[in-house]
Design a protein around this motif. Structure first.
Motif, PDB file in Angstrom:
ATOM      1  N   UNK A 125       0.839  -1.196   0.000  1.00  0.00           N
ATOM      2  CA  UNK A 125       0.000   0.000   0.000  1.00  0.00           C
ATOM      3  C   UNK A 125       0.878   1.251   0.000  1.00  0.00           C
ATOM      4  N   UNK A 126       0.299   2.353  -0.449  1.00  0.00           N
ATOM      5  CA  UNK A 126       0.979   3.649  -0.427  1.00  0.00           C
ATOM      6  C   UNK A 126       0.204   4.538   0.543  1.00  0.00           C
ATOM      7  N   UNK A 127       0.763   4.857   1.707  1.00  0.00           N
ATOM      8  CA  UNK A 127       0.020   5.612   2.727  1.00  0.00           C
ATOM      9  C   UNK A 127      -0.161   7.076   2.341  1.00  0.00           C
ATOM     10  N   UNK A 128      -1.319   7.623   2.709  1.00  0.00           N
ATOM     11  CA  UNK A 128      -1.553   9.054   2.499  1.00  0.00           C
ATOM     12  C   UNK A 128      -0.783   9.898   3.503  1.00  0.00           C
ATOM     13  N   UNK A 129      -0.613   9.331   4.710  1.00  0.00           N
ATOM     14  CA  UNK A 129       0.173   9.992   5.749  1.00  0.00           C
ATOM     15  C   UNK A 129       1.359   9.107   6.098  1.00  0.00           C
ATOM     16  N   UNK A 130       2.546   9.687   6.093  1.00  0.00           N
ATOM     17  CA  UNK A 130       3.772   8.928   6.304  1.00  0.00           C
ATOM     18  C   UNK A 130       4.265   9.135   7.737  1.00  0.00           C
ATOM     19  N   UNK A 131       4.461   8.031   8.445  1.00  0.00           N
ATOM     20  CA  UNK A 131       5.003   8.102   9.803  1.00  0.00           C
ATOM     21  C   UNK A 131       6.503   8.363   9.753  1.00  0.00           C
ATOM     22  N   UNK A 132       6.957   9.306  10.569  1.00  0.00           N
ATOM     23  CA  UNK A 132       8.381   9.614  10.627  1.00  0.00           C
ATOM     24  C   UNK A 132       9.096   8.586  11.504  1.00  0.00           C
ATOM     25  N   UNK A 140       4.484   7.617  16.338  1.00  0.00           N
ATOM     26  CA  UNK A 140       5.293   8.393  15.387  1.00  0.00           C
ATOM     27  C   UNK A 140       4.476   9.488  14.715  1.00  0.00           C
ATOM     28  N   UNK A 141       5.087  10.656  14.602  1.00  0.00           N
ATOM     29  CA  UNK A 141       4.433  11.801  13.979  1.00  0.00           C
ATOM     30  C   UNK A 141       4.189  11.524  12.498  1.00  0.00           C
ATOM     31  N   UNK A 142       3.019  11.927  12.008  1.00  0.00           N
ATOM     32  CA  UNK A 142       2.657  11.688  10.612  1.00  0.00           C
ATOM     33  C   UNK A 142       2.728  12.977   9.804  1.00  0.00           C
ATOM     34  N   UNK A 143       3.207  12.842   8.571  1.00  0.00           N
ATOM     35  CA  UNK A 143       3.303  13.977   7.655  1.00  0.00           C
ATOM     36  C   UNK A 143       2.530  13.624   6.394  1.00  0.00           C
ATOM     37  N   UNK A 144       1.725  14.547   5.910  1.00  0.00           N
ATOM     38  CA  UNK A 144       0.926  14.317   4.721  1.00  0.00           C
ATOM     39  C   UNK A 144       1.828  14.156   3.495  1.00  0.00           C
ATOM     40  N   UNK A 145       1.597  13.103   2.744  1.00  0.00           N
ATOM     41  CA  UNK A 145       2.387  12.854   1.532  1.00  0.00           C
ATOM     42  C   UNK A 145       2.213  13.994   0.526  1.00  0.00           C
ATOM     43  N   UNK A 146       0.970  14.382   0.264  1.00  0.00           N
ATOM     44  CA  UNK A 146       0.722  15.437  -0.722  1.00  0.00           C
ATOM     45  C   UNK A 146       1.304  16.774  -0.278  1.00  0.00           C
ATOM     46  N   UNK A 147       1.231  17.042   1.029  1.00  0.00           N
ATOM     47  CA  UNK A 147       1.770  18.301   1.546  1.00  0.00           C
ATOM     48  C   UNK A 147       3.281  18.356   1.389  1.00  0.00           C
ATOM     49  N   UNK A 148       3.940  17.216   1.614  1.00  0.00           N
ATOM     50  CA  UNK A 148       5.394  17.175   1.455  1.00  0.00           C
ATOM     51  C   UNK A 148       5.802  17.362  -0.002  1.00  0.00           C
ATOM     52  N   UNK A 149       5.034  16.777  -0.906  1.00  0.00           N
ATOM     53  CA  UNK A 149       5.359  16.884  -2.331  1.00  0.00           C
ATOM     54  C   UNK A 149       5.154  18.313  -2.830  1.00  0.00           C
ATOM     55  N   UNK A 150       4.051  18.938  -2.405  1.00  0.00           N
ATOM     56  CA  UNK A 150       3.703  20.265  -2.921  1.00  0.00           C
ATOM     57  C   UNK A 150       4.514  21.370  -2.270  1.00  0.00           C
ATOM     58  N   UNK A 151       4.648  21.309  -0.932  1.00  0.00           N
ATOM     59  CA  UNK A 151       5.206  22.459  -0.216  1.00  0.00           C
ATOM     60  C   UNK A 151       6.690  22.364   0.092  1.00  0.00           C
ATOM     61  N   UNK A 152       7.266  21.174   0.037  1.00  0.00           N
ATOM     62  CA  UNK A 152       8.646  21.068   0.513  1.00  0.00           C
ATOM     63  C   UNK A 152       9.514  20.216  -0.405  1.00  0.00           C
ATOM     64  N   UNK A 153       9.274  20.313  -1.694  1.00  0.00           N
ATOM     65  CA  UNK A 153      10.119  19.669  -2.705  1.00  0.00           C
ATOM     66  C   UNK A 153      10.317  18.180  -2.433  1.00  0.00           C
ATOM     67  N   UNK A 154       9.240  17.522  -2.002  1.00  0.00           N
ATOM     68  CA  UNK A 154       9.261  16.083  -1.792  1.00  0.00           C
ATOM     69  C   UNK A 154       9.992  15.650  -0.523  1.00  0.00           C
TER      70      UNK A 154
END
Length: 411
Positions: A44-51, A166-180
């Protein structure tokens, strides 16, 4: 005659049905008591990625104040330096820092490591996280602590939410706002080994996952770290996976150190300990791996290994790839930059599922009982038996009446 036949047939049907029921119930119970499992794997590809928890090992000659090395440990420092360095000046960086640390590190006392090692904030001053303009180290979302091993200082960067997960970070947010990039930071270290683990679920064999990097004069080295998470959930006893709900690494290392201190007065090599736990014991240090006492250490290792044979019921392991980019910089501005980035590869989940779970066993047992002793198999056979006997009885009565009528007429 008919009554005797009916009674015999009824008893025979009941005996045969009970025997067949007992045989079927035995086979079903035997199958259930084998407690077999099957493994189901999901990608699976998670929408939110655990750090993950980031562990960075820094050799002691780059993590300690050099003054303590050249005063209190000067003789040992010079001996190791002459043995493994081609340089005459032991104040400089050694050509084999990892080898140097393995031979020098065990002689360092934990109290000196705690008092004279650089603060964790000296290695990582600031974090950048996707979707946030604030430094998570200042907001408390991430914590940076240091622990000690036998040959290097271990920096631990742990990002947790309010529930301790573990803290979760949005996959789409990381791609759009922080150069992946999920999280980025500059590491002020000359040499480092990096590993990713899940908090409280580290495996004993995690040391094989460390990746190495070192600073180059006049260069800024950037590492892009793409990682995937692999989770395995097992079933406890009596199922054949026989897992145990515990922290396997912590149990193993606590056993190693407790037995090593008891038998040798020193900590076991290749373990990691909290500096706060042993800082009050001023003389405590690690045992050297290559010494005359390795027979005792081997016995301790075997003894503790027997305690962690059972796998963890829930274990997480990360696989990661570290790419490297080199840029020219002015002298004195060399650095290592680490970027944890979003991976295009899928995570995996392996779950053990009971082949014959308890609820299926109970349902089938009830169905089997009702089939044989309810209104189905035995009931229908008994009804058929009664009908057969009734028909036979009527036929016998008719024959008897005909015989009586014939006898009357003859008289």
């Amino acid at each position: 005659m008919i009554v005797c036949l009916k009674s015999t047939l009824t008893v025979s049907i009941r005996a045969i049905c009970i025997a067949l029921f007992a045989w079927q119930f035995y086979l079903m119970t035997q199958n259930f008591q084998e407690f077999n499992v099957r493994k189901e794997k999901t990608h699976y590809i998670p929408n939110e990625i655990e750090l993950p928890e980031i562990r960075i090992k820094v050799p002691y000659q780059f993590a300690l104040d050099p003054v303590i090395l050249q005063t209190k440990y000067k003789s040992r420092f010079d001996e190791v330096c002459r043995q493994f360095s081609v340089k005459n000046d032991c104040d400089g960086h050694l050509t084999n820092p990892l080898i140097f640390s393995k031979y020098f590190g065990p002689y360092l006392r934990l109290s000196d490591i705690a008092n004279h090692s650089y603060a964790p904030e000296m290695f990582i001053r600031r974090l950048k996280m996707a979707g946030s303009k604030e430094d998570p180290l200042k907001t408390g979302k991430c914590k940076l602590i240091s622990e000690a091993s036998s040959w290097c200082l271990v920096l631990i960067l742990r990002c947790l939410d309010s529930s301790g997960l573990p803290l979760k970070v949005s996959r789409s947010e990381a791609i759009v706002s922080n150069a992946n990039y999920l999280i980025s930071f500059k590491l002020n270290a000359t040499v480092m080994l990096l590993n990713l683990i899940y908090p409280e679920k580290a495996l004993v064999e995690d040391d094989s996952l460390y990746a190495y990097s070192s600073l180059t004069p006049g260069k800024q080295i950037s590492h892009g770290i793409g990682f995937t998470k692999h989770t395995e959930n097992l079933l406890p006893s009596p199922y054949k996976t026989m897992c145990k709900d515990y922290n396997r690494r912590q149990t193993f290392e606590d056993c190693l150190n407790a037995n090593s201190i008891d038998q040798t007065g020193l900590l076991f090599p290749e373990t990691t300990v909290s500096l706060e736990k042993y800082i009050q014991t001023s003389e405590i240090r690690f045992n050297a791996m290559f010494n005359e006492n390795n027979g005792t250490l081997l016995e301790i290792y075997k003894q503790c290994q027997s305690l962690v044979i059972q796998p963890m019921c829930s274990s997480v392991q990360y696989s990661f790839k570290m790419s490297k980019t080199v840029e020219d910089v002015s002298k004195g501005e060399e650095s290592l930059v680490l970027h944890l980035k979003v991976s295009s590869e899928s995570d995996s989940l392996i779950e053990s599922v009971a082949e014959f779970p308890l609820h299926d066993y109970l349902i089938l047992s009830g169905s089997l009982i009702s089939s044989w002793f309810g209104i189905s198999i035995m009931g229908q056979l008994l009804v058929a038996s009664n009908l057969f006997c009734l028909k036979a009885a009527r036929k016998s009565t008719a024959v008897s009446e005909n015989q009586n009528e014939s006898q009357v007429n003859s008289d």
